[in-house]
Structures are given as C-alpha cells and as structure tokens.
Design an enzyme around this catalytic site. Structure first.
Site, PDB file in Angstrom:
ATOM      1  N   HIS A 157       0.870  -1.183   0.000  1.00 33.23           N
ATOM      2  CA  HIS A 157       0.000   0.000   0.000  1.00 33.23           C
ATOM      3  C   HIS A 157       0.902   1.227   0.000  1.00 33.23           C
ATOM      4  CE1 HIS A 157      -3.749   2.255   0.807  1.00 33.23           C
ATOM      5  NE2 HIS A 157      -2.912   3.098   1.385  1.00 33.23           N
ATOM      6  N   CYS A 158       0.753   2.069  -1.013  1.00 33.38           N
ATOM      7  CA  CYS A 158       1.628   3.236  -1.177  1.00 33.38           C
ATOM      8  C   CYS A 158       0.904   4.487  -0.683  1.00 33.38           C
ATOM      9  CB  CYS A 158       2.021   3.394  -2.646  1.00 33.38           C
ATOM     10  SG  CYS A 158       3.144   4.782  -2.929  1.00 33.38           S
TER      11      CYS A 158
END
Length: 368
Positions: free
Chosen positions: A183-184
C-alpha cells in the site's frame, strides 16, 4: 452445542463422588478423582478456546491490534496529504523550470541542445503525469466476493472469502488485493495487479526526471550558491564598517529570487533522485525475479524452511528474467516495447489476476 453433553458427564461424575466421611482411609482415590476432575476442566476450557489457526504470530497480532488500527487509519488519512504534497512539489519545480530555466537555456544554449532539452523534458514530464494519474485512479484489482469456480489457495481471515493465489489482504483499504505488492501512501492506493506497471513506470520516469533536472541545473546551482555566499559575506562586512548607512543591494530582487529558486530546485530534485533510485532498483530486482514485495518476505521464509530439509525453493511465478519483464509490461510483440513502455499506454496486463499459469514458461519444477 457440544458443550452440554460434556458438562452433563462432568456433573454426573461429581455426583458419583462419596461424602467426605467415606473418604477417610481412601486419600489416594480422592486424589485420583480430583485429578480426573481437573483434567476434565482443562479439556473443557481448551475446547472453548481451541483454534486451529492460533499460533504465536496470531497472538502478537492480537496484542498489537490497537497499534495496527491506529497506523492504518493514520496512513489512510495521510494518503490524501501525501498526494497533495507530491502535486505541490512537482508543480513548484515546473514553475521554476518554465519561468527561469527554460528561458535561460533557450537564450544561451546552441540550437541542437535547446531542441534536445525541449523534447526530452516534455516527454519525461508527460510520462510522469500520465503514470502518476493512472496509478492513483486505477484500482489494483480485487477478487470476487462470491462463490465461483476459480481456484483459491485459502480463505481470507478478515474478508471471509476465497483468496486466489498471490492475493493478500490490505488492512488500510480493508480489502483483498490481487497480486498485492504494497500500500503506497504517496498514491493513497494499493499497488496490485492492475496498477503495478503504472506505479513502477512513475517511479522510473520520476527518477529520470529528477536526475535530468539536477544534472542540467548543476552549473546554475553552483553559480547561485556562490552568489548567495558572496552576498552574505559582503553584507556582513558592510554592516560591520557602517552602522548608519544601508548598503546598496548587490543583486536585484529577481536575481535573488533566481538564486534561491535554483538552490531549492537542485536540492529537491537531487534528494528525490537519491531516494527514488533506491526504490526503483529494489522494485526492478523484484520484477526480474518475478516477485512482489509481499512475496519476497514469504519466499525467503519458505526458502529457509526448505533449505533446512535439504530442498531448494523455486519461485513458481518466475518465468525467466526477460519473460518476467515482458509479462510485467504486457508486451506481446517487439513494437510494444515502444508503444507500451516508452509512450503512454493504458493497456491491461496479462491475465485477470485470479489464476496464474505456472507451466507455460517454466522448465524447472518447484520444490515441495
């Protein structure tokens, strides 16, 4: 429902015990009865708390669940802030380049260098903007939350739905993601099967753009830094010699603004280039091995476990270095390396992300 017969049997055994007066010379039998009751009580307690999935990792997750909850919600909220920060910093660099750098290049550089800077700079900018927008707006891909004939490797403990191969649950998005990488927060989105190419291309072209700006503006940065240092030194000397007269300005307001902007531009692009170079090289190595960030940790543990038992681990999704890159970019023929990689393209990746063919490109079996 299984508790009632067990409790009934335990109660009947308690009734079979004789009064305390009858136990006088039978301490051994009483001790045996008490041990038996203690064993039944422990078995009853374990039957209420038994879970086949319970282990030390689950125990630690349960303890740190409040911390995970806080981090996930803060990350979800800060994702919007990080996206705005990326847009703001990129826009500030573009303003400086168009207001100061390009006019200076056009007026002082030869014609062929001006053409190169205009073509390469705008191509790089187009690739950055396109891939960042697509990485933010494209869904990473989610498995179907219904009963299907698609094979699955397990059941997600949080979604309680079948989980296909290479699928993992994102605690921030609170959904399972196909071929999840991570998850960025800078995208405020998960990186998965459908937008992994956009994420990597954005990192690659942003790194190239930052290196291009820092190298192209090096002479301007050195000149601006020396001008600021000379201005500070001369201003300090004039103040020491004359306390009542304001010294004449060494540079105009526009020149001072130019110097500060050049220093800001070079420091920002150089710092981002160093950070993004490491990140891009790391993901390039993962793509070469046919892994994601999540699978990297899983495969290392599995390789260690098999090595202890005398076996060698083979990644079932590693089709070879060149083939891994071809599958990652969705290249079907040679011309696609130009149209799908070096030019903006929104083509879909290979497959739907629910099933993975392990036998088409492989020649070495996976150790079991």
């Amino acid at each position: 429902m299984r508790l009632s017969p067990t409790a009934a049997r335990l109660f009947l055994r308690c009734l079979h015990l004789r009064p305390c007066s009858a136990w006088g010379g039978r301490g051994g039998r009483m001790t045996g009865r008490l041990k038996e009751l203690w064993s039944y009580g422990r078995l009853l307690l374990k039957s209420l708390c038994f879970n086949a999935l319970c282990n030390f990792d689950v125990f630690l997750d349960s303890i740190f669940e409040p911390v995970y909850w806080l981090v996930d919600h803060l990350t979800r909220w800060f994702g919007v802030v990080f996206v705005c920060l990326v847009i703001l910093l990129t826009s500030s660099v573009l303003v400086i380049v168009y207001y100061f750098v390009l006019p200076l290049i056009i007026s002082t550089y030869p014609a062929h260098w001006v053409t190169w800077h205009l073509c390469y700079g705008h191509w790089n900018l187009l690739m950055i903007v396109f891939h960042y927008y697509k990485a933010i707006r494209t869904s990473p891909g989610h498995p179907l939350q219904m009963k299907t004939d698609i094979p699955s490797v397990s059941i997600c403990k949080k979604c309680i739905f079948p989980k296909p191969a290479r699928t993992h649950h994102c605690s921030i998005c609170n959904r399972c993601v196909l071929k999840m990488d991570h998850h960025c927060p800078w995208l405020n989105n998960c990186v998965g099967h459908l937008n992994h190419r956009y994420f990597f291309s954005f990192c690659l072209f942003m790194t190239m753009g930052c290196i291009y700006c820092s190298v192209s503006c090096w002479d301007m940065f050195v000149g601006a830094y020396n001008a600021v240092e000379v201005s500070v030194v001369l201003t300090g000397v004039s103040r020491d010699h004359n306390y009542y007269q304001t010294p004449e300005p060494l540079f105009t307001f526009t020149e001072k603004l130019f110097h500060k902007c050049m220093i800001y531009l070079w420091v920002l692009t150089s710092s981002v280039a160093v950070a993004l170079t490491g990140l891009t090289l790391w993901h390039a190595a993962l793509i070469t091995r046919g892994e994601t960030s999540v699978e990297r940790h899983i495969n290392r543990k599995e390789a260690r476990r098999l090595r202890d038992s005398g076996k060698v681990f083979r990644n079932p999704y590693n089709y070879g270095k060149v083939e891994n890159w071809r599958i990652f970019f969705g290249v079907k023929k040679r011309s696609h390396w130009l149209t799908h990689v070096l030019l903006p393209s929104d083509h879909a990746p290979f497959g739907e992300g629910l099933t993975w063919d392990r036998s088409v490109y492989r020649r070495d079996p996976t150790a079991i």
